[in-house]
Design a protein around this motif. Structure first.
Motif, PDB file in Angstrom:
ATOM      1  N   TYR A   1      65.006 -23.983  -5.202  1.00 54.25           N
ATOM      2  CA  TYR A   1      64.124 -25.148  -5.127  1.00 54.25           C
ATOM      3  C   TYR A   1      62.899 -24.867  -4.258  1.00 54.25           C
ATOM      4  CZ  TYR A   1      67.180 -28.205  -7.767  1.00 54.25           C
ATOM      5  OH  TYR A   1      67.907 -28.773  -8.769  1.00 54.25           O
ATOM      6  N   LYS A   2      63.063 -24.107  -3.185  1.00 54.96           N
ATOM      7  CA  LYS A   2      61.923 -23.708  -2.351  1.00 54.96           C
ATOM      8  C   LYS A   2      60.984 -22.821  -3.159  1.00 54.96           C
ATOM      9  CE  LYS A   2      59.701 -22.510   1.564  1.00 54.96           C
ATOM     10  NZ  LYS A   2      58.334 -22.311   1.167  1.00 54.96           N
TER      11      LYS A   2
ATOM     12  N   ASN B   1      46.924 -24.956  -6.779  1.00 55.45           N
ATOM     13  CA  ASN B   1      45.783 -24.297  -6.147  1.00 55.45           C
ATOM     14  C   ASN B   1      44.937 -23.523  -7.169  1.00 55.45           C
ATOM     15  OD1 ASN B   1      46.321 -25.221  -3.561  1.00 55.45           O
ATOM     16  ND2 ASN B   1      47.653 -23.491  -3.075  1.00 55.45           N
ATOM     17  N   LEU B   2      45.600 -22.862  -8.120  1.00 56.79           N
ATOM     18  CA  LEU B   2      44.868 -22.152  -9.171  1.00 56.79           C
ATOM     19  C   LEU B   2      44.128 -23.114 -10.078  1.00 56.79           C
ATOM     20  CD1 LEU B   2      47.386 -19.323 -10.111  1.00 56.79           C
ATOM     21  CD2 LEU B   2      45.156 -19.057  -9.011  1.00 56.79           C
ATOM     22  N   ASP B   3      44.757 -24.250 -10.384  1.00 61.05           N
ATOM     23  CA  ASP B   3      44.104 -25.258 -11.228  1.00 61.05           C
ATOM     24  C   ASP B   3      42.820 -25.778 -10.573  1.00 61.05           C
ATOM     25  OD1 ASP B   3      46.028 -25.003 -13.192  1.00 61.05           O
ATOM     26  OD2 ASP B   3      47.145 -26.795 -12.580  1.00 61.05           O
TER      27      ASP B   3
ATOM     28  N   ASP C   1      57.102 -23.570  -4.232  1.00 66.61           N
ATOM     29  CA  ASP C   1      56.001 -22.645  -3.948  1.00 66.61           C
ATOM     30  C   ASP C   1      55.222 -22.294  -5.220  1.00 66.61           C
ATOM     31  OD1 ASP C   1      56.669 -22.668  -1.271  1.00 66.61           O
ATOM     32  OD2 ASP C   1      57.746 -20.752  -1.346  1.00 66.61           O
ATOM     33  N   LEU C   2      55.936 -22.137  -6.339  1.00 63.95           N
ATOM     34  CA  LEU C   2      55.260 -21.856  -7.611  1.00 63.95           C
ATOM     35  C   LEU C   2      54.387 -23.033  -8.039  1.00 63.95           C
ATOM     36  CD1 LEU C   2      58.012 -20.101  -9.775  1.00 63.95           C
ATOM     37  CD2 LEU C   2      55.958 -19.066  -8.786  1.00 63.95           C
ATOM     38  N   GLU C   3      54.909 -24.253  -7.909  1.00 63.29           N
ATOM     39  CA  GLU C   3      54.132 -25.436  -8.279  1.00 63.29           C
ATOM     40  C   GLU C   3      52.900 -25.584  -7.389  1.00 63.29           C
ATOM     41  OE1 GLU C   3      57.219 -28.380  -8.028  1.00 63.29           O
ATOM     42  OE2 GLU C   3      57.737 -28.153 -10.145  1.00 63.29           O
TER      43      GLU C   3
END
Length: 74
Positions: free
Chosen positions: A57-58, A69-71, A62-64
């Motif tokens: 879940y961590k 941030n990339l978006d 972090d991926l989300e």
């Protein structure tokens, strides 16, 4: 200086529960096994990771966060 780029080609995962262990604290614990099929410097390889559900879940959080941030950049 040449930068190395790693490209994720495929992802697979499976959940499991520890049925037997030398440590009684690990009995019945859930875990996730993650396999990443990646291409790095023109070579394809598999990367295996095992983590607890809370670590998963961590990692997902972090991926989300990275995606958000990339978006913003694009």
């Amino acid at each position: 200086m040449v930068k190395s780029v790693t490209k994720i080609l495929d992802v697979s995962w499976r959940f499991g529960v520890t049925a037997a262990s030398n440590e009684s604290d690990n009995m019945g614990k859930s875990f996730l096994q993650l396999r990443l099929n990646v291409e790095e410097n023109g070579k394809i390889k598999n990367v295996f990771v095992e983590m607890t559900i809370s670590e998963f879940y961590k990692f997902l959080h972090d991926l989300e966060k990275a995606k958000c941030n990339l978006d913003l950049l694009l």
